[in-house]
Write an enzyme that holds these catalytic residues in place. Sequence first.
Site, PDB file in Angstrom:
ATOM      1  CG  ASP A 205      -5.977   6.341  -2.272  1.00  0.00           C
ATOM      2  OD1 ASP A 205      -6.519   5.917  -0.928  1.00  0.00           O
ATOM      3  OD2 ASP A 205      -5.280   5.711  -2.904  1.00  0.00           O
ATOM      4  CG  ASP A 207      -7.965   2.945  -2.260  1.00  0.00           C
ATOM      5  OD1 ASP A 207      -7.151   3.061  -3.051  1.00  0.00           O
ATOM      6  OD2 ASP A 207      -8.128   3.224  -1.158  1.00  0.00           O
ATOM      7  CG  ASP A 300      -5.844   4.235  -6.427  1.00  0.00           C
ATOM      8  OD1 ASP A 300      -5.412   5.216  -7.151  1.00  0.00           O
ATOM      9  OD2 ASP A 300      -5.244   3.808  -5.557  1.00  0.00           O
TER      10      ASP A 300
HETATM   11  P1  8DG Z   1      -5.121   5.228   3.018  1.00  0.00           P
HETATM   12  O1  8DG Z   1      -5.381   5.331   1.462  1.00  0.00           O
HETATM   13  O2  8DG Z   1      -6.070   5.723   3.829  1.00  0.00           O
HETATM   14  O3  8DG Z   1      -3.439   5.720   3.206  1.00  0.00           O
HETATM   15  O4  8DG Z   1      -4.723   3.595   3.176  1.00  0.00           O
HETATM   16  P2  8DG Z   1      -5.197   2.473   2.412  1.00  0.00           P
HETATM   17  O5  8DG Z   1      -6.429   2.569   1.585  1.00  0.00           O
HETATM   18  O6  8DG Z   1      -5.139   1.134   3.280  1.00  0.00           O
HETATM   19  O7  8DG Z   1      -4.047   2.199   1.650  1.00  0.00           O
HETATM   20  P3  8DG Z   1      -3.822   2.281  -0.074  1.00  0.00           P
HETATM   21  O8  8DG Z   1      -2.399   2.511  -0.418  1.00  0.00           O
HETATM   22  O9  8DG Z   1      -5.013   3.116  -0.771  1.00  0.00           O
HETATM   23  O10 8DG Z   1      -4.318   0.657  -0.539  1.00  0.00           O
HETATM   24  C1  8DG Z   1      -5.364   0.030  -0.303  1.00  0.00           C
HETATM   25  C2  8DG Z   1      -5.056  -1.391  -0.384  1.00  0.00           C
HETATM   26  O11 8DG Z   1      -4.821  -1.672  -1.777  1.00  0.00           O
HETATM   27  C3  8DG Z   1      -3.931  -1.821   0.144  1.00  0.00           C
HETATM   28  O12 8DG Z   1      -4.409  -2.978   1.142  1.00  0.00           O
HETATM   29  C4  8DG Z   1      -3.017  -2.402  -0.838  1.00  0.00           C
HETATM   30  C5  8DG Z   1      -4.169  -2.828  -2.063  1.00  0.00           C
HETATM   31  N1  8DG Z   1      -3.225  -2.765  -3.206  1.00  0.00           N
HETATM   32  C6  8DG Z   1      -3.385  -3.634  -4.052  1.00  0.00           C
HETATM   33  N2  8DG Z   1      -2.687  -3.256  -5.267  1.00  0.00           N
HETATM   34  C7  8DG Z   1      -2.232  -2.233  -5.225  1.00  0.00           C
HETATM   35  C8  8DG Z   1      -1.557  -1.100  -5.933  1.00  0.00           C
HETATM   36  O13 8DG Z   1      -1.343  -1.518  -7.128  1.00  0.00           O
HETATM   37  N3  8DG Z   1      -1.424  -0.121  -5.363  1.00  0.00           N
HETATM   38  C9  8DG Z   1      -1.635   0.404  -4.197  1.00  0.00           C
HETATM   39  N4  8DG Z   1      -1.345   1.866  -3.784  1.00  0.00           N
HETATM   40  N5  8DG Z   1      -2.366  -0.322  -3.211  1.00  0.00           N
HETATM   41  C10 8DG Z   1      -2.664  -1.608  -3.789  1.00  0.00           C
HETATM   42  O14 8DG Z   1      -3.913  -4.705  -3.897  1.00  0.00           O
HETATM   43 MN    MN Z   2      -6.434   4.328   0.044  1.00  0.00          MN
HETATM   44 MN    MN Z   3      -5.109   3.459  -3.035  1.00  0.00          MN
END
Ligand code: 8DG
Ligand code: MN
Ligand code: MN
Length: 376
Positions: A205, A207, A300
Amino acid sequence: HSATRDIGGIRISPYACQRRTTLKNYNQKLTDAFEILVENYEFNENKEFCLAFGRAASMLKCLPFTVVQVNDTEGLPWMGEQVKEITEDILEEGESSKVKAVLNDENYRSIKLFTSVFGVGLKTSDKWYKMGLRTLEEVKCNKNLTLTRMQKAGFLYYDDLISSVSKAEADAATQIVQDTVWKILPDAVVTLTGGFRRGKQAGHDVDFLITVPGSRQEEELLHTVIDIWKTQELLLYYDLIESTFENTKLPSRKVDALDHFQKCFAILKVHKERVNEGSAVQSKVFAEEETKDWKAIRVDLVVTPFQHYAFALLGWTGSRQFERDLRRYATHEKKMMLDNHALYDKTKKIFLSAANEEEIFSHLGLDYLEPWERNA
Ligand code: 8DG
Ligand code: MN
Ligand code: MN
């Protein structure tokens, strides 16, 4: 168990927040194997083993060399008996029978498949598995199931959502977010967080963290962004979650606690013409596939009051293992409580404010780690 060891003058700490972990992983064969086990233990809700293999994988990621014999890991933190056994199998036989068994396990494969659908978590996957369902086709054809709005979107855009988001696509999404936000509030700060901020070239995703320096103008922002995207027909799905944050609340004790900021989990329609992949491949794909000139991308969006921005940025940049260890370190080594909102010193009974991430590291007595050194 939590020993420290020197490798070529580099001190290996049991805390990921005291290790520089870049994306250069010399031990991917081992860490991939461990991460499969972590996933499987997560599915079976075995917290202890989840942690053990997760910490071992994260530790191996920071090593500046490839482990070629079990001896190479001597004295490293988190290398328990089980971890050593599997390491030995992989180094000596090229694979681990335990990992192979997981990959062939029907329950693991089904849960992995079901949770690959946006909106489907462990509970739902488990339910479907126990109903005897094994494929996504079987789920889609089953008349007795009521899917949530999120899951419906997950199935509708499944192919787009399982193909990972490229850096170029993340940049295109960033353009869309910035264009819209700055149209409303030109002073707003829009920051790419998550894996892309850590330098990853692909992600599941994109962020974003949004804040407005100065006044509390951020409260209406997300609503207006959503309204604009709706009229532009760019919003394929969204779930807006209002803030439940209170300034006086102490930071959460739980390492994996979700934060209380206003946020929006969305699926954005990103037109391929906006994506600059820097090659001719794109236009070829484009020509063959006349019907669909866009890709569904998970986005996000998190909005924070300005004084909490540094904490939110540190929290949303990840990696998850890095975040866990940072909080664990704050609690056990500093008698402080850290979460996505604040840092509280339990000895002095005061909140420690921070204008940027460097100040948070400094409050914790830690050397600063750049985002690309947080890939634990
Ligand atoms: P990706 O998307 O490439 O798979 O990896 P990422 O960017 O490291 O993972 P992510 O699932 O998008 O999460 C990014 C960071 O955000 C991770 O360290 C955890 C943190 N995080 C929060 N709150 C929340 C939440 O409510 N949902 C999710 N999914 N992540 C959160 O601090
Ligand atoms: Mn992510
Ligand atoms: Mn995310």
